[in-house]
Design a protein around this motif. Structure first.
Motif, PDB file in Angstrom:
ATOM      1  N   PHE A   1      95.451  62.302  20.177  1.00 47.95           N
ATOM      2  CA  PHE A   1      95.873  61.657  18.927  1.00 47.95           C
ATOM      3  C   PHE A   1      96.662  62.634  18.053  1.00 47.95           C
ATOM      4  N   TRP A   2      96.222  63.882  17.998  1.00 53.35           N
ATOM      5  CA  TRP A   2      96.853  64.875  17.128  1.00 53.35           C
ATOM      6  C   TRP A   2      98.257  65.225  17.619  1.00 53.35           C
ATOM      7  N   VAL A   3      98.398  65.370  18.929  1.00 53.20           N
ATOM      8  CA  VAL A   3      99.670  65.828  19.486  1.00 53.20           C
ATOM      9  C   VAL A   3     100.686  64.704  19.620  1.00 53.20           C
ATOM     10  N   PHE A   4     100.234  63.533  20.049  1.00 55.35           N
ATOM     11  CA  PHE A   4     101.175  62.481  20.405  1.00 55.35           C
ATOM     12  C   PHE A   4     101.368  61.415  19.327  1.00 55.35           C
ATOM     13  N   GLY A   5     100.616  61.486  18.241  1.00 59.54           N
ATOM     14  CA  GLY A   5     100.827  60.540  17.156  1.00 59.54           C
ATOM     15  C   GLY A   5     102.133  60.831  16.432  1.00 59.54           C
ATOM     16  N   SER A   6     102.744  59.801  15.889  1.00 62.94           N
ATOM     17  CA  SER A   6     103.985  59.968  15.133  1.00 62.94           C
ATOM     18  C   SER A   6     103.656  60.371  13.702  1.00 62.94           C
ATOM     19  N   GLY A   7     104.154  61.528  13.277  1.00 65.65           N
ATOM     20  CA  GLY A   7     103.787  62.045  11.961  1.00 65.65           C
ATOM     21  C   GLY A   7     102.289  62.288  11.902  1.00 65.65           C
ATOM     22  N   ASP A   8     101.694  61.916  10.778  1.00 66.90           N
ATOM     23  CA  ASP A   8     100.244  62.068  10.611  1.00 66.90           C
ATOM     24  C   ASP A   8      99.496  60.760  10.849  1.00 66.90           C
ATOM     25  N   SER A   9     100.160  59.775  11.445  1.00 65.10           N
ATOM     26  CA  SER A   9      99.580  58.430  11.519  1.00 65.10           C
ATOM     27  C   SER A   9      98.236  58.392  12.241  1.00 65.10           C
ATOM     28  N   LEU A  10      98.136  59.039  13.393  1.00 66.79           N
ATOM     29  CA  LEU A  10      96.880  59.014  14.142  1.00 66.79           C
ATOM     30  C   LEU A  10      95.911  60.087  13.666  1.00 66.79           C
ATOM     31  N   ARG A  11      96.431  61.097  12.969  1.00 76.31           N
ATOM     32  CA  ARG A  11      95.572  62.164  12.454  1.00 76.31           C
ATOM     33  C   ARG A  11      94.690  61.684  11.317  1.00 76.31           C
ATOM     34  N   VAL A  12      95.166  60.687  10.573  1.00 76.36           N
ATOM     35  CA  VAL A  12      94.373  60.192   9.438  1.00 76.36           C
ATOM     36  C   VAL A  12      93.592  58.925   9.788  1.00 76.36           C
ATOM     37  N   THR A  13      93.735  58.451  11.012  1.00 69.84           N
ATOM     38  CA  THR A  13      93.053  57.215  11.408  1.00 69.84           C
ATOM     39  C   THR A  13      92.166  57.433  12.630  1.00 69.84           C
ATOM     40  N   PHE A  14      92.776  57.665  13.777  1.00 71.90           N
ATOM     41  CA  PHE A  14      92.012  57.768  15.023  1.00 71.90           C
ATOM     42  C   PHE A  14      91.157  59.035  15.089  1.00 71.90           C
ATOM     43  N   VAL A  15      91.681  60.161  14.601  1.00 68.01           N
ATOM     44  CA  VAL A  15      90.909  61.403  14.675  1.00 68.01           C
ATOM     45  C   VAL A  15      89.618  61.303  13.846  1.00 68.01           C
ATOM     46  N   PRO A  16      89.678  60.888  12.575  1.00 71.31           N
ATOM     47  CA  PRO A  16      88.423  60.708  11.834  1.00 71.31           C
ATOM     48  C   PRO A  16      87.510  59.671  12.485  1.00 71.31           C
TER      49      PRO A  16
ATOM     50  N   VAL B   1      85.271  58.784   4.646  1.00 71.31           N
ATOM     51  CA  VAL B   1      86.125  59.711   5.380  1.00 71.31           C
ATOM     52  C   VAL B   1      87.567  59.217   5.410  1.00 71.31           C
ATOM     53  N   LEU B   2      87.747  57.931   5.705  1.00 74.89           N
ATOM     54  CA  LEU B   2      89.086  57.385   5.911  1.00 74.89           C
ATOM     55  C   LEU B   2      89.888  57.198   4.628  1.00 74.89           C
ATOM     56  N   VAL B   3      89.290  56.567   3.644  1.00 72.69           N
ATOM     57  CA  VAL B   3      90.072  56.146   2.473  1.00 72.69           C
ATOM     58  C   VAL B   3      90.775  57.297   1.770  1.00 72.69           C
TER      59      VAL B   3
END
Length: 216
Positions: free
Chosen positions: A30-45, A206-208
């Motif tokens: 998720f961290w490497v292949f997400g576009s921008g921070d999109s997956l870093r703030v959603t899928f990673v948490p 965590v998410l909001v």
């Protein structure tokens, strides 16, 4: 399939270690292949909260869910996810979502393949973890429960508030306000609605802040 398989079996240390490894791999992807921070703030948490739940299940010696109780609702949730994906794709989620977090649009074909492959993975992992009582692959199964249902409801509601109106995927995401809590109880033997509320609250806490603070 024997609907009693898995009843009484608890997660051991090897299952937790496997979950930790899968969590690390998922977060790395998720961290490497997400576009921008999109997956870093959603899928990673979402993955981190899912792993924390697995640790709780292990420490409380909670048995794996009974297939006859969990699998039918899981199947409904996966079916609903297909409708949610259709709404997202039709309304442009694949470019609106990454744009919020400084990313380029996802290629439509990549977006379709990533989602379809994920649904196959969730279904297969659940069939093995719940249907066959193999706790080592519970991580991807529970990730769909925690983020795919509860997280989807939270994030889409937050995005709608952020943009002041409709955000792609909002309508079907609201269905998870019902499906998500029911599914979590079915996947967590002995859980009460208080347990469900606690997990949902932790996930939201965590998410909001991340969804709002990192948005461009």
């Amino acid at each position: 399939m024997d609907l009693t398989i898995g009843r009484g079996r608890t997660l051991d240390r090897r299952d937790v270690a496997a979950a930790a490894g899968l969590c690390a791999v998922m977060c790395g992807v998720f961290w490497v292949f997400g576009s921008g921070d999109s997956l870093r703030v959603t899928f990673v948490p979402g993955a981190v909260v899912t792993f924390a739940l697995i640790v709780v299940l292990h420490r409380t010696a909670t048995p794996l869910p009974a297939p006859g109780r969990a699998l039918p609702v899981y199947a409904v949730a996966l079916g609903w996810q297909l409708l949610h994906f259709a709404e997202e794709f039709q309304t442009g989620f694949w470019h609106r979502f990454p744009a919020l977090y400084g990313g380029a649009p996802y290629e439509p074909a990549t977006f379709v393949w990533f989602n379809m492959a994920s649904y196959v993975l969730f279904g297969a992992a659940t069939a093995v973890a719940v249907g066959r009582g193999r706790g080592a692959v519970l991580m991807p199964s529970l990730f769909f429960v925690v983020y795919g249902t509860l997280g989807n409801a939270i994030t889409h509601l937050v995005w709608a508030v952020m943009v002041g109106g409709y955000f792609p995927g909002l309508v079907t995401a609201c269905g998870y306000l019902v499906i998500g809590p029911v599914l979590l109880r079915r996947m967590w033997p002995g859980a009460t609605w208080w347990h469900v509320a606690a997990v949902t609250s932790v996930l939201a806490l965590v998410l909001v802040p991340l969804l709002v603070a990192v948005a461009r």
